[in-house]
Scaffold this active site. Structure first.
Site, PDB file in Angstrom:
ATOM      1  N   LYS A 169       0.865  -1.169   0.000  1.00 57.65           N
ATOM      2  CA  LYS A 169       0.000   0.000   0.000  1.00 57.65           C
ATOM      3  C   LYS A 169       0.905   1.223   0.000  1.00 57.65           C
ATOM      4  CE  LYS A 169      -3.927   2.001   2.282  1.00 57.65           C
ATOM      5  NZ  LYS A 169      -4.856   1.852   3.412  1.00 57.65           N
ATOM      6  N   LYS A 203      -2.164  -1.509  -4.011  1.00 57.69           N
ATOM      7  CA  LYS A 203      -3.044  -0.344  -3.868  1.00 57.69           C
ATOM      8  C   LYS A 203      -2.207   0.929  -3.843  1.00 57.69           C
ATOM      9  CE  LYS A 203      -6.326   1.480  -0.529  1.00 57.69           C
ATOM     10  NZ  LYS A 203      -6.948   1.240   0.751  1.00 57.69           N
TER      11      LYS A 203
END
Ligand code: PBG
Length: 343
Positions: free
Chosen positions: A213, A267
């Site tokens: 992330k 992400k």
């Protein structure tokens, strides 16, 4: 005369001499042949639909930065889950917009078995048991400062956060969550959650790690959706990955897999397709991408202005994830795509 002399076209080799008669356009000449050689395909089975929950009844709240996406009260979310199941969408991912009064310094409401996210899971599972529920075991919807960790003296404290997240994950599993997807990037969280789930009698609850992330600008609209936008001071660079780093993303993912992650996620999505590809090539695990709020909003905003064909851009962006090696995509477009694919 100062005109440039025309370049002499002859003699040159013929195109067949140049290509040795290889002509890649042969298979592109008709719709049937293009379909025949198409390498990647987007299907409804690739879709995970992230939805936002809010308190109340019969509530469907617009999110200005995400046109077409709404915060849903649990009863409405149940109806949307029924629709998703009818469309064949395999799973939902739920994110709560928690009452401000319930948010505090440590995000303690994650430890309430009847918090909004857990009530959402129970209600959806009771009505639509065939759809998968993925819950984010992270503190940010519950903290008064919008960070994903417990904040002490300006520092996000890792180990205490991990304890809290693991305990929250057990409550999410008890509510019926099928997959725990911790998004906070604390060190050791995957192993701690696995231990906690197993000890609590949930060995079949899987973990989808937000393995990589990145500290990204593309989360902006999401923060409006769950109400952390006005709360967050500073940034998340001490726990999310630097967008400049690839090798670090590999090491993060390897660590999460060793700790017990069943699936991994990248992400944001589209700006990080190289990471998706490298993870799939390296680890061969079920690999997902989160097409995040800012990616959704960019397509919607450009389409609303008539600057791009929104439907085609949506489908092309999702297909790109398949080409990069992803097994599926978390996308706010999920129901729209599913409806299109059904036709
Ligand atoms: C935080 C979290 C984020 C998203 C989901 N959970 C990022 C953030 O607020 O820092 C982003 C999702 C999106 O942008 O669609 N745990």
């Amino acid at each position: 005369m100062n005109r440039i002399a025309p370049i002499k076209a002859e003699p040159r080799r013929s195109v067949d001499e140049i290509t040795a008669s290889r002509r890649l356009r042969r298979m592109r000449k008709a719709d049937w042949s293009r379909r025949l050689v198409q390498e990647n395909r987007l299907t409804v089975d690739d879709l995970i639909w992230p939805i936002f929950l809010v308190e109340g009844e019969n509530v469907r709240q617009e999110i200005p930065a995400m046109p077409g996406v709404f915060r849903l009260s649990v009863d409405v979310a149940v109806r949307e889950a029924e629709r998703a199941a009818r469309l064949g969408i395999p799973a939902l991912a739920t994110f709560p917009n928690v009452d401000m009064a319930l948010r505090d310094q440590t995000g303690s409401a994650i430890l309430d078995e009847n918090n909004l996210i857990n009530r959402g899971t129970r209600a959806i599972k009771a009505a639509v048991p065939e759809i998968g529920i993925i819950t984010d075991a992270a503190l940010d919807p519950f903290t008064s400062h919008g960070h994903d960790g417990i904040l002490r003296d300006g520092i996000i404290v890792n180990d205490e956060t991990v304890d809290q997240v693991a305990a929250g994950a057990v409550l999410q599993a008890a509510a019926g969550s099928d997959i725990i997807a911790p998004s906070d990037m604390m060190d050791g969280r995957i192993g701690a959650i696995r231990d906690a789930l197993d000890a609590a009698g949930f060995p079949d609850v899987a973990i989808m790690s937000y393995a990589t992330k990145f500290a990204s600008a593309f989360y902006g609209p999401y923060r409006e959706a769950i109400g952390t936008k006005g709360l967050l001071k500073g940034d998340k660079k001490t726990y999310y990955i630097d967008p400049a780093n690839t090798d670090e993303a590999i090491r993060e993912t390897e660590q999460d897999i060793l700790e017990g992650a069943d699936m991994v996620m990248v992400k944001p999505g589209l700006p990080y397709l190289d990471i998706c590809h490298r993870l799939k090539e390296t680890f061969a695990l079920p690999t997902f991408a989160y097409q995040v709020s800012g990616e959704y909003t960019m397509i919607e905003a450009a389409a609303a202005n008539g600057w791009i064909d929104g439907e085609r851009a949506m489908l092309e962006s999702l297909l790109a994830f398949k080409r990069a090696g992803c097994d599926g995509i978390l996308t706010y477009f999920a129901p729209r795509v599913a409806e299109l694919l059904q036709k």
